[in-house]
Design an enzyme around this catalytic site. Structure first.
Site, short mmCIF file in Angstrom:
data_model
loop_
_atom_site.label_atom_id
_atom_site.label_comp_id
_atom_site.label_asym_id
_atom_site.label_seq_id
_atom_site.Cartn_x
_atom_site.Cartn_y
_atom_site.Cartn_z
NE ARG A 1 -9.68 0.10 2.64
CZ ARG A 1 -10.31 -0.04 1.48
NH1 ARG A 1 -10.05 0.80 0.51
NH2 ARG A 1 -11.20 -1.00 1.28
CG ASP A 2 -1.35 6.19 1.01
OD1 ASP A 2 -1.28 6.94 2.01
OD2 ASP A 2 -0.48 6.13 0.14
CB ILE A 3 -1.49 5.39 6.54
CG1 ILE A 3 -0.12 5.97 6.16
CG2 ILE A 3 -1.41 3.89 6.80
CD1 ILE A 3 0.89 5.93 7.28
CG ASN B 1 4.89 9.28 -6.95
OD1 ASN B 1 4.46 9.91 -7.91
ND2 ASN B 1 4.22 9.16 -5.82
CB VAL C 1 8.47 3.50 0.62
CG1 VAL C 1 8.89 2.06 0.87
CG2 VAL C 1 7.83 4.11 1.86
CG HIS D 1 4.85 2.34 -3.80
ND1 HIS D 1 6.18 2.65 -3.59
CD2 HIS D 1 4.17 3.48 -3.51
CE1 HIS D 1 6.29 3.90 -3.17
NE2 HIS D 1 5.09 4.44 -3.13
#
Length: 116
Positions: free
Chosen positions: A31-33, A89, A98, A102
């Site tokens: 899960r993305d924070i 992206n 980052v 991903h």
């Protein structure tokens, strides 16, 4: 590419905690924070490539593995029938922060348009 570990490599190694959603031999999803939708999960290949272009040129099978992992995440999160978005992206202007490729799996609600 820098030899320094990326944030994602440290998450995959268990050095940094994450809320794991899915894992297989080649990918790790968590899960993305800072979620941008009700469901927002990142799918990361365990082998580092800088971005989508580098991954596609270097390991097309791993790119396919990521697409399959995104589907598994959608099933696990209950959004495979209602619809979901998969976003890569690539580099700074697209918002990549980052530099370990991903995919963002987003869904669980009506998503708006993207871009400007």
């Amino acid at each position: 590419m820098s030899d320094a570990e990326t944030l994602f490599e440290r998450i995959i190694a268990g050095e940094i905690p994450s809320d794991k959603v899915y894992e297989d031999a080649t990918t790790y999803a968590f899960r993305d924070i800072a979620p941008q939708a009700r469901v927002h999960v990142l799918v990361v290949p365990k082998k580092r490539y800088r971005n989508l272009a580098e991954l596609a040129a270097g390991d097309p099978q791993l790119l396919a593995d990521m697409a399959l992992a995104a589907r598994e995440v959608a099933v696990a999160e209950g959004i495979s029938e209602s619809g979901y978005r998969v976003v890569f992206n690539t580099d700074g202007d697209a918002g990549q922060t980052v530099f370990h490729v991903h995919a963002h799996v987003l869904g669980g609600e009506q998503l708006g348009h993207f871009g400007r």
